[in-house]
Design a protein around this motif. Structure first.
Motif, mmCIF file in Angstrom:
data_model
loop_
_atom_site.group_PDB
_atom_site.id
_atom_site.type_symbol
_atom_site.label_atom_id
_atom_site.label_comp_id
_atom_site.label_asym_id
_atom_site.label_seq_id
_atom_site.Cartn_x
_atom_site.Cartn_y
_atom_site.Cartn_z
ATOM 1 N N ASP A 285 0.842 -1.205 0.000
ATOM 2 C CA ASP A 285 0.000 0.000 0.000
ATOM 3 C C ASP A 285 0.876 1.253 0.000
ATOM 4 O O ASP A 285 0.472 2.292 0.482
ATOM 5 C CB ASP A 285 -0.975 -0.017 1.174
ATOM 6 C CG ASP A 285 -0.309 -0.510 2.430
ATOM 7 O OD1 ASP A 285 0.932 -0.617 2.417
ATOM 8 O OD2 ASP A 285 -0.994 -0.792 3.416
ATOM 9 N N ALA B 251 2.918 2.924 1.559
ATOM 10 C CA ALA B 251 3.464 3.447 2.813
ATOM 11 C C ALA B 251 4.197 4.768 2.614
ATOM 12 O O ALA B 251 5.280 4.989 3.145
ATOM 13 C CB ALA B 251 4.384 2.415 3.476
ATOM 14 N N LEU B 252 3.602 5.671 1.832
ATOM 15 C CA LEU B 252 4.193 7.011 1.688
ATOM 16 C C LEU B 252 3.903 7.802 2.954
ATOM 17 O O LEU B 252 2.836 7.671 3.538
ATOM 18 C CB LEU B 252 3.585 7.723 0.479
ATOM 19 C CG LEU B 252 3.786 7.022 -0.867
ATOM 20 C CD1 LEU B 252 3.123 7.836 -1.971
ATOM 21 C CD2 LEU B 252 5.257 6.829 -1.169
ATOM 22 N N PHE B 253 4.872 8.621 3.382
ATOM 23 C CA PHE B 253 4.691 9.391 4.615
ATOM 24 C C PHE B 253 3.753 10.569 4.356
ATOM 25 O O PHE B 253 4.043 11.411 3.506
ATOM 26 C CB PHE B 253 6.040 9.890 5.124
ATOM 27 C CG PHE B 253 7.016 8.780 5.375
ATOM 28 C CD1 PHE B 253 6.674 7.681 6.146
ATOM 29 C CD2 PHE B 253 8.284 8.828 4.828
ATOM 30 C CE1 PHE B 253 7.568 6.661 6.371
ATOM 31 C CE2 PHE B 253 9.192 7.803 5.049
ATOM 32 C CZ PHE B 253 8.828 6.714 5.824
ATOM 33 N N PRO B 254 2.643 10.652 5.082
ATOM 34 C CA PRO B 254 1.650 11.681 4.779
ATOM 35 C C PRO B 254 2.081 13.086 5.199
ATOM 36 O O PRO B 254 1.513 14.058 4.733
ATOM 37 C CB PRO B 254 0.425 11.231 5.583
ATOM 38 C CG PRO B 254 0.975 10.409 6.696
ATOM 39 C CD PRO B 254 2.216 9.755 6.167
ATOM 40 N N MET C 214 4.931 14.428 4.613
ATOM 41 C CA MET C 214 5.984 14.952 3.750
ATOM 42 C C MET C 214 5.434 15.129 2.337
ATOM 43 O O MET C 214 4.504 14.435 1.937
ATOM 44 C CB MET C 214 7.155 13.964 3.686
ATOM 45 C CG MET C 214 7.803 13.712 5.017
ATOM 46 S SD MET C 214 9.147 12.531 4.803
ATOM 47 C CE MET C 214 9.422 12.091 6.511
ATOM 48 N N ARG D 48 11.061 6.407 -4.549
ATOM 49 C CA ARG D 48 11.616 6.512 -3.207
ATOM 50 C C ARG D 48 12.560 5.352 -2.913
ATOM 51 O O ARG D 48 13.548 5.513 -2.200
ATOM 52 C CB ARG D 48 10.470 6.536 -2.183
ATOM 53 C CG ARG D 48 10.932 6.726 -0.775
ATOM 54 C CD ARG D 48 9.788 6.851 0.194
ATOM 55 N NE ARG D 48 9.096 5.588 0.392
ATOM 56 C CZ ARG D 48 8.172 5.394 1.339
ATOM 57 N NH1 ARG D 48 7.834 6.373 2.135
ATOM 58 N NH2 ARG D 48 7.589 4.228 1.470
#
Lengths: 313, 337
Positions: free
Chosen positions: B84, B86-89, B91, B147
């Motif tokens: 899913d 897992a992007l940091f929300p 940033m 990333r």
């Protein structure tokens, strides 16, 4: 064969009403919102406005009557040495209580959000909430007994041969005093105890919303646990900590019972309001004092927003 | 070729469940390797063992011939594209991509430049300043890819990265991933439960079942020569013939795979071509699928699926039909279901 009609006959008043609401959903929303809006508008905002109005009046020193003429002289009184002392003392206390609550609450909230499952989680909620179910006054008086000179803490310090430590702490200038229950340290301890659930719960809720795969992603990208904490966990928990700090900070700012029961005789804002509106009958100055926490909270929230504390909400 | 990832008798248990059970495998450097299997078959646990999120209970794992037991994820030269994302929300897209470089202490100017290059590589050049919440699923997937790749991993792990995308986007991303892998020459380990995805992208496929690898091979090999009824059925649902049926219809007395598209359907009594086996059946189901039609047919208590060109279909349910297939299309397998 009869022709089937799409519409069934609708005759009663109630069905007509529900048809109207179906066709006009905004009307229904308005009707449902009207009572609470009236309550908030009249009872809440109205009385707040009345309070604000009072703060712009002044007290006639000779007659002791309120002079119903707009003036800023009451606010100017806030900046007199004694009153300024009260404000600074209260703000400093509130800030320290908030900071201490945040530091103590974080590991508890972190444990509850990350590790507690099943019955340990139930135990956590019970432990955090149970103090909220008992009377605030009972808790404060209980603390007075714990902190008093003849109290448990002194007794324990004697038993552990640590009386010298307790005496040393009490001998500290400003924050010390004749006993813990008559010192700033005591007031501080009780404030932290009483308000800390309000810090733990929002922090825990914020941490709960940090999925564990964010932590895995950070580790995967090379971040050791400390870096993961600094760059991912803490920033994502910050809105929760800020929410908690709004409670601890504003509740401490306005409280007049704890410093009355546990503490030295120096006033806090809440006590000042209490005495001014009661015995002194100086409603305008009491109102002006009451505006101070509101103004401070306004500035505080504005700064928190500037720092981006609400960006992730 | 040097080996990028090597498992030696690796096991990982969760309580009584053997998620990974005595798995040995060798992934070559520069290979596009797919781990294929149903959910709960242990493929994702294998990926997590490579990433370092799990540690093996038994056996050894080597990444470029270095034993990695006890090495935490943040000290491994592998990066993961999460299922899913897992992007940091908290940033921006650019900060997300530059995260690994920031952690390594790369200077601001350099990491911004590298992040930009990585975003351009995944065709998201102008997106650096956006919030991740403003992106579509496909774009998030690309950010997750950028990333991971910006760190120059020795091995890139992809955990069902295309699972959340719609069909058209998925096909497009398959192509892009494949050409990206060719261009970069990085070893890709790709976990999926979609056999079509695995067959079309990978150099080699490992098929997992119940914590074990049942077959490893090139896509053609796994498809054409399944070594067990499980593989035959899981990879594009082949017909699995019982030993009795197979031996009576041109095969050996072993469990046998027969691909639906190898079977032809004729009217009852039609002549059987040379080198073909045949069976007379009754049509039970007809499923129109555009270019082809799938016929379900019963021969006694044996049920076969035949996939025939749609234009050749002139049958109705209940018709008697003669099915024929080349005897060479029958693949004898070891073991039973």
């Amino acid at each position: 064969m009869t022709t089937a009609t799409l519409e069934r006959p609708r005759t009663s008043l109630l069905t007509a009403l529900s048809d109207t609401f179906f066709r006009q959903p905004k009307l229904l929303t308005l009707l449902l919102l009207l009572p609470p809006l009236l309550w908030i508008g009249v009872v809440y905002v109205g009385s707040l406005f009345a309070l604000l109005l009072q703060s712009f009046y002044s007290l006639d020193d000779f007659s002791g009557l309120v002079n119903h003429q707009f003036t800023l002289s009451t606010y100017a009184q806030l900046f007199e040495e004694a009153n300024l002392q009260i404000i600074l003392r209260t703000v400093l206390m509130a800030a320290l209580v908030t900071l201490a609550s945040a530091i103590i609450a974080f590991p508890i909230a972190y444990y509850a959000a990350r590790y507690a499952r099943g019955w340990t989680k139930a135990l956590f909620y019970l432990a955090v909430m149970m103090p909220l179910w008992s009377s605030y006054l009972v808790k404060v008086y209980a603390w007075k007994l714990i902190l008093a000179k003849e109290g448990i803490l002194t007794w324990m310090a004697e038993g552990l041969h640590l009386k010298w430590l307790l005496d040393g702490i009490l001998a500290l200038p400003v924050i010390g005093g004749p006993s813990l229950s008559f010192s700033y340290i005591g007031t501080f301890l009780v404030f932290v105890y009483v308000w800390i659930p309000y810090m733990i719960l929002p922090t825990q809720a914020a941490l709960e919303r940090v999925p564990s795969n964010y932590l895995e992603a950070a580790a995967d990208l090379g971040a050791d646990p400390r870096q993961t904490f600094n760059t991912v966990i803490f920033p994502l928990a910050l809105p929760g900590i800020i929410a908690g700090s709004i409670f601890t900070f504003s509740l401490t700012l306005g409280d007049y019972i704890i410093p009355q029961i546990v503490g030295n005789s120096r006033l806090m804002i809440g006590q000042a309001v209490y005495t001014l509106q009661g015995t002194a009958g100086n409603i305008p100055l009491a109102a002006a004092f009451a505006v101070v926490p509101m103004a401070i909270m306004g500035v505080y929230l504005w700064m928190a927003k500037r720092m981006g504390a609400f960006d992730v909400l | 070729m040097p080996s990028a990832v090597r498992f030696e008798n690796v096991s990982r248990r969760f309580g009584d469940v053997r998620a990974v059970d005595d798995v040995s495998l060798d992934i070559a450097s520069g290979e596009f390797f797919a781990m294929l299997g149903p959910s709960g078959s242990g493929k994702t646990t294998c990926l997590r063992l490579i990433a370092g999120f799990e540690q093996p209970d038994d056996g050894h794992i080597y990444i470029f011939d270095e034993a990695v037991e006890g090495v935490p994820p943040y000290k491994r030269a592998v990066n993961t594209v999460f299922q899913d994302y897992a992007l940091f929300p908290h940033m921006t897209v650019g900060e997300n991509v530059a995260y690994g470089l920031m952690i390594k202490g790369v200077g601001k100017a350099e990491r911004e430049q590298k992040a930009l290059a990585a975003l351009e590589m995944v065709k998201l050049g102008g997106y650096g300043a956006r919030r991740t919440s403003q992106l579509s699923g496909g774009q998030r997937q690309r950010v997750a890819l950028a990333r991971a790749l910006v760190n120059d991993p020795k091995v890139l792990l992809l955990d069902e990265p295309l699972g959340a995308l719609d069909l058209k986007l998925r096909e497009q991303m398959q192509e892009e991933l494949k050409s990206l892998q060719k261009a970069l020459g990085i070893t890709f380990v790709f976990v999926t439960h979609d056999q079509g995805e695995a067959l079309s992208m990978a150099d080699r496929v490992a098929i997992f079942n119940e914590g074990k690898i049942v077959q490893v091979g090139a896509p053609e090999e796994v498809y054409e020569r399944p070594n067990s009824p499980f593989v035959a059925d899981f990879v594009n649902s082949s017909n699995v013939l019982t030993p009795q049926f197979a031996s009576g219809h041109g095969g050996t007395s072993k469990w046998t795979s027969l691909r639906p598209e190898k079977i032809m359907a004729f009217a009852a009594g039609a002549p059987v071509p040379d080198g073909h086996a045949h069976a007379d059946a009754e049509i039970e189901t007809i499923s129109y699928q555009g270019a082809v039609t799938r016929l379900g047919a019963a021969i006694g208590d044996m049920h076969l699926i035949a996939q025939v060109p749609a234009a050749a279909t002139r049958f109705a349910v209940g018709d008697a039909v003669r099915l024929t297939w080349p005897k060479t299309a029958m693949v004898a397998m070891e073991g039973g279901p």
